[in-house]
Design a protein around this motif. Sequence first.
Motif, PDB file in Angstrom:
ATOM      1  N   LYS A 142       0.819  -1.213   0.000  1.00  0.00           N
ATOM      2  CA  LYS A 142       0.000   0.000   0.000  1.00  0.00           C
ATOM      3  C   LYS A 142       0.847   1.255   0.000  1.00  0.00           C
ATOM      4  N   ARG A 143       2.061   1.163   0.578  1.00  0.00           N
ATOM      5  CA  ARG A 143       2.869   2.373   0.769  1.00  0.00           C
ATOM      6  C   ARG A 143       4.218   2.248   0.056  1.00  0.00           C
ATOM      7  N   PRO A 144       4.311   2.694  -1.187  1.00  0.00           N
ATOM      8  CA  PRO A 144       5.585   2.613  -1.903  1.00  0.00           C
ATOM      9  C   PRO A 144       6.657   3.420  -1.169  1.00  0.00           C
ATOM     10  N   GLY A 145       7.834   2.825  -1.066  1.00  0.00           N
ATOM     11  CA  GLY A 145       8.913   3.487  -0.313  1.00  0.00           C
ATOM     12  C   GLY A 145       9.346   2.631   0.861  1.00  0.00           C
ATOM     13  N   ILE A 146       8.389   1.827   1.382  1.00  0.00           N
ATOM     14  CA  ILE A 146       8.759   0.894   2.458  1.00  0.00           C
ATOM     15  C   ILE A 146       9.135  -0.426   1.793  1.00  0.00           C
ATOM     16  N   VAL A 147      10.298  -0.947   2.164  1.00  0.00           N
ATOM     17  CA  VAL A 147      10.747  -2.219   1.601  1.00  0.00           C
ATOM     18  C   VAL A 147      10.896  -3.217   2.744  1.00  0.00           C
ATOM     19  N   PRO A 148      10.213  -4.370   2.655  1.00  0.00           N
ATOM     20  CA  PRO A 148      10.290  -5.319   3.775  1.00  0.00           C
ATOM     21  C   PRO A 148      11.495  -6.252   3.623  1.00  0.00           C
ATOM     22  N   LEU A 149      12.070  -6.649   4.728  1.00  0.00           N
ATOM     23  CA  LEU A 149      13.166  -7.627   4.668  1.00  0.00           C
ATOM     24  C   LEU A 149      13.013  -8.609   5.828  1.00  0.00           C
ATOM     25  N   LEU A 150      12.842  -9.860   5.460  1.00  0.00           N
ATOM     26  CA  LEU A 150      12.740 -10.922   6.476  1.00  0.00           C
ATOM     27  C   LEU A 150      14.156 -11.388   6.766  1.00  0.00           C
ATOM     28  N   ALA A 151      14.711 -10.920   7.863  1.00  0.00           N
ATOM     29  CA  ALA A 151      16.114 -11.251   8.158  1.00  0.00           C
ATOM     30  C   ALA A 151      16.398 -11.050   9.639  1.00  0.00           C
ATOM     31  N   ASP A 152      17.524 -11.604  10.068  1.00  0.00           N
ATOM     32  CA  ASP A 152      17.983 -11.400  11.438  1.00  0.00           C
ATOM     33  C   ASP A 152      18.658 -10.030  11.486  1.00  0.00           C
ATOM     34  N   ALA A 153      18.036  -9.119  12.198  1.00  0.00           N
ATOM     35  CA  ALA A 153      18.514  -7.730  12.213  1.00  0.00           C
ATOM     36  C   ALA A 153      19.900  -7.607  12.836  1.00  0.00           C
TER      37      ALA A 153
END
Lengths: 334, 181
Positions: free
Chosen positions: B71-82
């Motif tokens: 819904k919000r272009p600009g946010i990129v998700p990353l499934l990872a160990d921070a």
Amino acid sequence: MQVHYDWRLARILNDDGVVIDEILWNSSKSISSVAKRLFELKKGRLSNEAKILFDRFDNVKIHPQGHLDDPNWPEYSNEERELFEKALINMAKLGVAESSGNIDRRMDMLVSSANEIRSAWTTSESRCIEWIGLFLTELNLEIKRKNIIETVAFCDTIQEVATSLETVSPLHTPAHNEWSTMKKHCESVIGLSNRMSDHEDSIRLLALEYIPSLSALLGPLGASKLVVLAGSRERLARMPSGSLQVLGADAAMAAHRNGAPPPKHGSVLFSMPQVSKSPRWVRGKVARYIAGKASIAVRIDHFDGKPWGESEIEEIFKEVKTIIDKFPNPPKRK
Amino acid sequence: MAASLLRTKNDPSEMLPKTGENCLYLGASIGGTVSHIHDCICGSGNHHKGHILAVDISPRMMRDLVQLCDKRPGIVPLLADARSITELSPFINKKVDWFHQDLSVADQAKTFVKISEKFLKSGGVGLLSLKGASERVSEGDIKKRFENAEKILKDSRLRIIERIDLRGLEEHHILFNCRME
């Protein structure tokens, strides 16, 4: 010399920061191909271009973060940025989808769901017994407890229940709607019992496959509870046996931090007859011994060892008996 | 984040990223705070061209976060160990202007310093939401845990601008507002 790289290109720079060579990723770029590349880089692997440059020159180092300190590293074009963002969304969606393949998560769902059903069953069963007991005042609620709910579910009136359970008829009878509600509530308790059995069967099947040695030692239900309490099979396998021994004894551990004596065992180990049916002064010793063996069992399961069979388990329980027999009397109070 | 904006003795806007900036958010969860940061730096349809890399380790949280990203272009998700530099670095094209860490794990200050020193640009804003209850009990009581974390930050290349105690709004939480030297 150092190789700088990201998913788009790789460069080799000399010690003065001058670009010596460069290879661009020239294949057709799609969301899935970018996602595949990023997935490999995330695992700490090099891109093909970086590998080629690394092999092409001698005495080359790899930039540990790809390129981050490189002031001349090209920024993403609008197209690249769009591709990158879409690839990341795809990767995240794939990661979410892949999580259903995680047996630890599936075991957690089953065990937690079974715990909730057990809790709901206990509450509803007690309520139904008390409800019937309100009308059938002469009925022995302890001796007949196991039959009461089924009887209500299969009878059409409260008098019929009284006759079936061989007790006196009620002085006051519930209204039609009240009786119907009571009967439905009893039926739901039977439904919960059946669902509980289904859950436990599923847990048994999964545990015997996933943690065979631990299941052989503690029983599949107890073994799966330990895995869920630890968070995963891997975490349980990496846990010291002293921590495994007190898994499920959260309140006692919290009290211990404030000065109370340490717990001898957690809820899962206590559910084993070798612990709970032993004299209280050997329970800690038995729990410690079984926890040690459980710790080995889960490591065998996690690190692909040969699963334990009946002979190993028999030997362990023989040793448990030796421990119990060694301490027939309680220790003298100091 | 909201609690710290209410409590800060400095100008709250100094803590927030500017429009069009490049941000890193560790421990994004389902993206509640991330969506507010998105309002600041991207605007609707991302007409300000800002970017937020929102990282979380939980697939359950990621499920909702992905929907937000759609819904919000600009946010990129990353499934990872921070906590893993290796897992994050392929996704960071240039050092970020603004970094917020909101992780419920032990060694939060050490992780914050490690990530900031690698990925936060010089002069960039680093915010550490420190959860005392997530640190090891063996470190001592909550006060001692906060002191240990502050010492780790002071020994790093980060400069602490303000230590914001969130007691009353968020129990056992402190937010460290820092700048990279």
